[in-house]
Scaffold this active site. Structure first.
Site, PDB file in Angstrom:
ATOM      1  N   ASP A  10       0.810  -1.226   0.000  1.00 50.31           N
ATOM      2  CA  ASP A  10       0.000   0.000   0.000  1.00 50.31           C
ATOM      3  C   ASP A  10       0.841   1.273   0.000  1.00 50.31           C
ATOM      4  O   ASP A  10       0.450   2.295   0.561  1.00 50.31           O
ATOM      5  CB  ASP A  10      -0.965   0.007   1.206  1.00 50.31           C
ATOM      6  CG  ASP A  10      -1.865  -1.207   1.203  1.00 50.31           C
ATOM      7  OD1 ASP A  10      -2.261  -1.646   0.109  1.00 50.31           O
ATOM      8  OD2 ASP A  10      -2.165  -1.713   2.296  1.00 50.31           O
ATOM      9  N   LYS A  13       1.834   2.051  -5.159  1.00 46.58           N
ATOM     10  CA  LYS A  13       2.390   1.491  -6.404  1.00 46.58           C
ATOM     11  C   LYS A  13       1.477   1.758  -7.595  1.00 46.58           C
ATOM     12  O   LYS A  13       1.938   2.146  -8.673  1.00 46.58           O
ATOM     13  CB  LYS A  13       2.574  -0.037  -6.250  1.00 46.58           C
ATOM     14  CG  LYS A  13       3.540  -0.427  -5.154  1.00 46.58           C
ATOM     15  CD  LYS A  13       3.607  -1.935  -4.961  1.00 46.58           C
ATOM     16  CE  LYS A  13       2.377  -2.542  -4.344  1.00 46.58           C
ATOM     17  NZ  LYS A  13       2.116  -2.189  -2.945  1.00 46.58           N
ATOM     18  N   GLY A  37      -4.575  -4.455  -3.694  1.00 45.29           N
ATOM     19  CA  GLY A  37      -5.574  -3.417  -3.935  1.00 45.29           C
ATOM     20  C   GLY A  37      -4.844  -2.145  -4.303  1.00 45.29           C
ATOM     21  O   GLY A  37      -4.140  -1.577  -3.477  1.00 45.29           O
ATOM     22  N   HIS A  38      -4.947  -1.748  -5.556  1.00 49.46           N
ATOM     23  CA  HIS A  38      -4.219  -0.574  -6.048  1.00 49.46           C
ATOM     24  C   HIS A  38      -5.236   0.486  -6.473  1.00 49.46           C
ATOM     25  O   HIS A  38      -6.053   0.236  -7.350  1.00 49.46           O
ATOM     26  CB  HIS A  38      -3.326  -0.955  -7.237  1.00 49.46           C
ATOM     27  CG  HIS A  38      -2.315  -2.022  -6.910  1.00 49.46           C
ATOM     28  ND1 HIS A  38      -1.565  -2.667  -7.862  1.00 49.46           N
ATOM     29  CD2 HIS A  38      -1.931  -2.552  -5.728  1.00 49.46           C
ATOM     30  CE1 HIS A  38      -0.770  -3.543  -7.271  1.00 49.46           C
ATOM     31  NE2 HIS A  38      -0.978  -3.497  -5.979  1.00 49.46           N
ATOM     32  N   GLN A 224       1.854  -6.186  -3.116  1.00 49.41           N
ATOM     33  CA  GLN A 224       2.370  -6.297  -1.745  1.00 49.41           C
ATOM     34  C   GLN A 224       3.665  -5.471  -1.616  1.00 49.41           C
ATOM     35  O   GLN A 224       3.815  -4.494  -2.320  1.00 49.41           O
ATOM     36  CB  GLN A 224       2.584  -7.769  -1.332  1.00 49.41           C
ATOM     37  CG  GLN A 224       1.288  -8.550  -1.164  1.00 49.41           C
ATOM     38  CD  GLN A 224       0.686  -9.054  -2.471  1.00 49.41           C
ATOM     39  OE1 GLN A 224       1.342  -9.689  -3.266  1.00 49.41           O
ATOM     40  NE2 GLN A 224      -0.585  -8.771  -2.696  1.00 49.41           N
TER      41      GLN A 224
HETATM   42  P1  GDP Z   1      -0.735   0.235  -3.586  1.00 52.43           P
HETATM   43  O1  GDP Z   1      -1.344  -1.031  -3.086  1.00 52.43           O
HETATM   44  O2  GDP Z   1       0.739   0.306  -3.329  1.00 52.43           O
HETATM   45  O3  GDP Z   1      -1.076   0.521  -5.020  1.00 52.43           O
HETATM   46  O4  GDP Z   1      -1.379   1.413  -2.708  1.00 52.43           O
HETATM   47  P2  GDP Z   1      -2.932   1.584  -2.341  1.00 52.43           P
HETATM   48  O5  GDP Z   1      -3.632   2.065  -3.553  1.00 52.43           O
HETATM   49  O6  GDP Z   1      -3.461   0.381  -1.663  1.00 52.43           O
HETATM   50  O7  GDP Z   1      -2.845   2.688  -1.231  1.00 52.43           O
HETATM   51  C1  GDP Z   1      -2.342   3.964  -1.488  1.00 52.43           C
HETATM   52  C2  GDP Z   1      -3.468   4.989  -1.234  1.00 52.43           C
HETATM   53  O8  GDP Z   1      -2.916   6.277  -1.165  1.00 52.43           O
HETATM   54  C3  GDP Z   1      -4.481   5.048  -2.376  1.00 52.43           C
HETATM   55  O9  GDP Z   1      -5.733   5.352  -1.848  1.00 52.43           O
HETATM   56  C4  GDP Z   1      -3.965   6.182  -3.248  1.00 52.43           C
HETATM   57  O10 GDP Z   1      -5.006   6.837  -3.968  1.00 52.43           O
HETATM   58  C5  GDP Z   1      -3.382   7.105  -2.211  1.00 52.43           C
HETATM   59  N1  GDP Z   1      -2.201   7.871  -2.641  1.00 52.43           N
HETATM   60  C6  GDP Z   1      -1.204   7.500  -3.496  1.00 52.43           C
HETATM   61  N2  GDP Z   1      -0.252   8.450  -3.550  1.00 52.43           N
HETATM   62  C7  GDP Z   1      -0.658   9.439  -2.708  1.00 52.43           C
HETATM   63  C8  GDP Z   1      -0.078  10.688  -2.299  1.00 52.43           C
HETATM   64  O11 GDP Z   1       1.007  11.066  -2.704  1.00 52.43           O
HETATM   65  N3  GDP Z   1      -0.783  11.424  -1.390  1.00 52.43           N
HETATM   66  C9  GDP Z   1      -1.981  11.024  -0.891  1.00 52.43           C
HETATM   67  N4  GDP Z   1      -2.588  11.810  -0.016  1.00 52.43           N
HETATM   68  N5  GDP Z   1      -2.552   9.854  -1.248  1.00 52.43           N
HETATM   69  C10 GDP Z   1      -1.890   9.076  -2.135  1.00 52.43           C
HETATM   70  P1  IMO Z   2      -0.975  -4.234  -2.178  1.00 48.14           P
HETATM   71  O1  IMO Z   2      -0.549  -4.780  -3.522  1.00 48.14           O
HETATM   72  C1  IMO Z   2      -0.988  -4.698   2.142  1.00 48.14           C
HETATM   73  C2  IMO Z   2      -0.975  -8.782   3.702  1.00 48.14           C
HETATM   74  C3  IMO Z   2      -2.198  -9.209   4.502  1.00 48.14           C
HETATM   75  C4  IMO Z   2      -1.546 -10.156   5.488  1.00 48.14           C
HETATM   76  C5  IMO Z   2      -0.467 -10.851   4.642  1.00 48.14           C
HETATM   77  C6  IMO Z   2      -0.884 -12.202   4.090  1.00 48.14           C
HETATM   78  O2  IMO Z   2      -2.242  -3.475  -2.197  1.00 48.14           O
HETATM   79  O3  IMO Z   2       0.158  -3.520  -1.528  1.00 48.14           O
HETATM   80  P2  IMO Z   2      -2.475 -12.906   2.069  1.00 48.14           P
HETATM   81  O4  IMO Z   2      -3.945 -12.715   1.858  1.00 48.14           O
HETATM   82  O5  IMO Z   2      -1.638 -12.303   1.001  1.00 48.14           O
HETATM   83  O6  IMO Z   2      -2.109 -14.332   2.347  1.00 48.14           O
HETATM   84  O7  IMO Z   2      -2.159 -12.114   3.437  1.00 48.14           O
HETATM   85  O8  IMO Z   2      -0.203  -9.970   3.555  1.00 48.14           O
HETATM   86  N1  IMO Z   2      -1.258  -8.263   2.345  1.00 48.14           N
HETATM   87  C7  IMO Z   2      -1.209  -6.968   2.023  1.00 48.14           C
HETATM   88  N2  IMO Z   2      -0.994  -5.874   2.786  1.00 48.14           N
HETATM   89  N3  IMO Z   2      -1.152  -4.560   0.809  1.00 48.14           N
HETATM   90  C8  IMO Z   2      -1.330  -5.644   0.028  1.00 48.14           C
HETATM   91  O9  IMO Z   2      -1.326  -5.573  -1.325  1.00 48.14           O
HETATM   92  C9  IMO Z   2      -1.422  -6.915   0.633  1.00 48.14           C
HETATM   93  N4  IMO Z   2      -1.614  -8.172   0.170  1.00 48.14           N
HETATM   94  C10 IMO Z   2      -1.496  -8.981   1.221  1.00 48.14           C
HETATM   95  O10 IMO Z   2      -2.796  -8.114   5.118  1.00 48.14           O
HETATM   96  O11 IMO Z   2      -0.880  -9.421   6.482  1.00 48.14           O
HETATM   97 MG    MG Z   3      -2.871  -1.645  -1.817  1.00 47.10          MG
END
Ligand code: GDP
Ligand code: IMO
Ligand code: MG
Length: 434
Positions: A10, A13, A37-38, A224
């Site tokens: 999270d 990416k 979850g992106h 991840q």
């Molecule tokens: P990922 O799994 O690495 O793709 O990240 P996620 O999408 O799960 O979580 C990142 C969250 O932060 C998302 O809701 C993005 O929309 C948000 N986000 C990404 N870059 C920024 C930033 O520079 N500032 C803020 N405030 N939010 C951001």
């Molecule tokens: P993105 O791509 C954050 C974590 C789960 C748990 C561990 C194992 O959005 O960064 P699993 O279901 O994969 O066997 O769970 O990994 N986990 C993540 N945490 N972002 C993710 O994906 C994750 N995918 C799995 O919360 O701790």
């Molecule tokens: Mg994510």
């Protein structure tokens, strides 16, 4: 170029990959599944992706799912359906490796029942996403996985599915004491799903080779993060695949010499979902506290499970390990704007472990759990950085913080993200070199 998470996932990416696709022709997922979850934000409009690569939102960008990804066919078609309903045409430019192992309903049942059983036995949950990812990778390594290519051969599919379900149902019934998964409805549903999936299947490694011959730029999108990697992360509190940059090659079907640049995505602070050690963690429920600020201003809630993400200061001793393992070329620091208004910012630069001072994250999760963080303090800034697009616009204190992060974590900063939208991006050195 490989884009990987440098922390526990999270990091942002998806946003960065979507931004970079302006200059690329394809995006490739190489590990994980729909546990990812992106979230992408384009002109204020949010799109959440799980299995589909973050190139989805540009009509001229091809999307590939490599052999290292585990695919839940039910989820795949639902996600494609959701995107199509929102006007995103995908099928003509999505190719999926036929070698991908399937995530079956019995994997989900095993995942959930095992978590519950760990809890009853006092082991504590891993805190998985409950999507069946771990059990699906177990079957891959045990050489009993049903793969996407089996969907093309109904007889072979029936044989393999029966064999696999037998094994799963034994564990579900006899060991975990929960309901088994029936063969016939599972088989019939797979046959139905096979129809729309078949035209998407391809020899992805070979497709990517041809892209390279045409001089196309490809992004390999990690899911991840490095500290969730099954070998290099905080085992057993990890996911079941290799999230590190090195796996981009094996998980997509290319050679390591095809990788020119590794971009590490580093959040300006740290978050983690699920259980496991987290040395720089802060409590998030006290209004007025820094943890509460990071959690609320950063909107740190899981995209997939809706769980509150644990929050804490940046940990440069953990980043140092991530940058070493990934041979990171440059880092993109995301969510800098979330630190706006904090009077002081702390950086965890190392730890005290059993009477010794160390400056890199240890390997053993029990050791990490005993680590007492060493903090360096830096002044914060009052100005808002939200949405800024140039380095010179950043407050002096913010620039000093970023420079210190680069120095302590051992890798230069090539980009900074100041907001969720595509536009909220500062480039210091373009990862594509132009
Ligand atoms: P990922 O799994 O690495 O793709 O990240 P996620 O999408 O799960 O979580 C990142 C969250 O932060 C998302 O809701 C993005 O929309 C948000 N986000 C990404 N870059 C920024 C930033 O520079 N500032 C803020 N405030 N939010 C951001
Ligand atoms: P993105 O791509 C954050 C974590 C789960 C748990 C561990 C194992 O959005 O960064 P699993 O279901 O994969 O066997 O769970 O990994 N986990 C993540 N945490 N972002 C993710 O994906 C994750 N995918 C799995 O919360 O701790
Ligand atoms: Mg994510």
């Amino acid at each position: 170029m490989v884009v990987v998470g440098n922390q526990w996932g999270d990091e942002g990416k998806g946003k960065v990959v979507d931004w970079l696709t302006e200059q690329a022709q394809g995006v490739v997922r190489f590990q994980g599944g729909h546990n990812a979850g992106h979230t992408l934000v384009i002109g204020g409009q949010k799109t959440a992706l799980q299995l589909i690569p973050s190139g989805a939102m540009r009509a001229d960008v091809a999307c590939y799912i490599g052999n290292g990804v585990v695919v839940d066919p039910e989820h795949l078609m639902a996600e494609i359906g959701r995107l199509e309903a929102a006007g995103v045409e995908l099928r003509a430019r999505l190719r999926i490796s036929e070698a991908c192992p399937l995530v079956l309903p019995s994997h989900v049942a095993l995942d959930l029942a095992r978590e519950a059983s760990r809890e009853t036995r006092g082991l504590g949950r891993i805190g998985t996403t409950g999507k069946g990812i771990g059990p699906a990778y177990e079957d891959k390594v045990a050489r009993r996985a049903v793969r996407l290519q089996d969907l093309k051969h109904p007889r072979r599919l029936a044989d393999k599915l029966r064999e696999t379900l037998d094994w799963h149902n034994f564990a579900l019934r006899e060991y975990l004491h929960v309901a088994p998964v029936e063969f016939e409805p599972t088989y019939q549903r797979l046959l139905q799903l096979a129809e729309p999936i078949a035209p998407l299947l391809a020899d992805v490694g070979h497709c990517l080779q041809r892209c390279r011959e045409r001089g196309e730029r490809l992004l390999f999108e990690g899911a991840q993060g490095t500290l969730l990697d099954v070998d290099h992360g905080t085992y057993p509190y990890v996911t079941s695949s290799n999230c590190v940059a090195g796996n981009a090659a094996a998980g997509a079907g290319i050679g390591p010499r095809a990788i020119d640049y590794v971009l590490g995505i580093t959040k300006a602070y740290t978050t983690r979902v699920g259980s496991g050690p987290f040395p720089s963690e802060l409590p998030i429920d006290q209004p007025g506290s820094v943890g509460h600020h990071l959690h609320t201003v950063g909107q740190e809630r899981g995209t997939v499970t809706g769980r509150a993400r644990r929050c804490g200061w940046i940990d440069t001793a953990a980043l140092k390990r991530a940058n070493l393992i990934n041979s990171t070329s440059g880092q993109c620091i995301t969510k800098l704007d979330v630190l706006d208004g904090l009077p002081e910012i702390l950086l965890c630069t190392g730890y005290r472990l059993d009477g010794r001072d160390i400056d890199i994250l240890p390997l053993d999760a029990d050791d990490i759990a005993r680590c007492q963080p060493h903090y360096e303090r830096m002044p914060g800034w009052k100005e808002t950085t939200a949405g800024l697009t140039r380095w010179e616009q950043l407050p002096r204190e913010a620039r000093a913080y970023l420079e210190r992060v680069a120095e302590l974590s051992g890798t230069p900063i090539s980009m900074v993200s100041t907001g969720p939208d595509r536009e909220h991006t500062i480039v210091l050195q373009h990862p594509f070199g132009d």
